[in-house]
Design a protein around this motif. Structure first.
Motif, PDB file in Angstrom:
ATOM      1  N   ALA A   1       0.808  -1.226   0.000  1.00  0.00           N
ATOM      2  CA  ALA A   1       0.000   0.000   0.000  1.00  0.00           C
ATOM      3  C   ALA A   1       0.839   1.273   0.000  1.00  0.00           C
ATOM      4  O   ALA A   1       0.296   2.360  -0.097  1.00  0.00           O
ATOM      5  CB  ALA A   1      -0.926   0.011   1.216  1.00  0.00           C
TER       6      ALA A   1
ATOM      7  N   GLY B   1       0.524   3.851   5.320  1.00  0.00           N
ATOM      8  CA  GLY B   1      -0.631   3.536   6.156  1.00  0.00           C
ATOM      9  C   GLY B   1      -0.323   3.916   7.589  1.00  0.00           C
ATOM     10  O   GLY B   1       0.487   4.818   7.842  1.00  0.00           O
TER      11      GLY B   1
ATOM     12  N   SER C   1      -3.895  -0.096   9.252  1.00  0.00           N
ATOM     13  CA  SER C   1      -4.824   0.404   8.236  1.00  0.00           C
ATOM     14  C   SER C   1      -4.052   1.055   7.091  1.00  0.00           C
ATOM     15  O   SER C   1      -2.962   1.603   7.288  1.00  0.00           O
ATOM     16  CB  SER C   1      -5.814   1.392   8.849  1.00  0.00           C
ATOM     17  N   ASP C   2      -4.640   0.942   5.913  1.00  0.00           N
ATOM     18  CA  ASP C   2      -4.048   1.557   4.727  1.00  0.00           C
ATOM     19  C   ASP C   2      -5.127   1.682   3.658  1.00  0.00           C
ATOM     20  O   ASP C   2      -6.252   1.245   3.856  1.00  0.00           O
ATOM     21  CB  ASP C   2      -2.858   0.740   4.213  1.00  0.00           C
ATOM     22  N   ASN C   3      -4.769   2.267   2.560  1.00  0.00           N
ATOM     23  CA  ASN C   3      -5.677   2.402   1.420  1.00  0.00           C
ATOM     24  C   ASN C   3      -5.154   1.625   0.221  1.00  0.00           C
ATOM     25  O   ASN C   3      -5.319   2.044  -0.924  1.00  0.00           O
ATOM     26  CB  ASN C   3      -5.869   3.881   1.058  1.00  0.00           C
TER      27      ASN C   3
ATOM     28  N   GLY D   1      -6.122  -4.086  -1.216  1.00  0.00           N
ATOM     29  CA  GLY D   1      -6.934  -5.056  -0.497  1.00  0.00           C
ATOM     30  C   GLY D   1      -6.606  -6.489  -0.885  1.00  0.00           C
ATOM     31  O   GLY D   1      -5.743  -6.748  -1.716  1.00  0.00           O
TER      32      GLY D   1
END
Length: 104
Positions: A54, A57, A78-80, A83
């Motif tokens: 990613a 994050g 968490s990250d963007n 997935g």
């Protein structure tokens, strides 16, 4: 003792920082050295996944209490990133898309 720490993850140095902060919290809670090592290893894995998949994050570390006198550390990564396409399959031992052992 600070009950929550947020560590931005963008580089290997940030992975080390997150791992060290977790060890500090675990030491404050008097967790065993084995539990501290397991915690540091888990954080290394999720934080490195952030940098690899990613780019950036965050890892949040939070001291939690169960009401029965036991305490622990909750880790939220968490990250963007893109997935995981097949979560059920990804949770099976031996499955990997990154060339590793598939034990993460």
């Amino acid at each position: 003792m600070q009950a929550e720490s947020r560590i931005a993850i963008e580089s290997d140095a940030d992975v080390v920082t997150a791992r060290q902060r977790a060890r500090e919290l675990a030491g404050d809670l008097e967790l065993s050295s084995t539990d501290q090592t397991l915690l540091a290893t888990a954080i290394s894995e999720v934080a490195r996944n952030i940098t690899h998949y990613a780019t950036r994050g965050e890892v949040t570390l939070r001291v939690v209490h169960d009401g029965n006198g036991r305490s622990g550390i909750e880790v939220v990564a968490s990250d963007n990133g893109p997935g995981i396409a097949d979560i059920e399959r990804a949770l099976q031992d031996g499955y990997t898309t990154g060339g590793g052992l598939g034990l993460g």
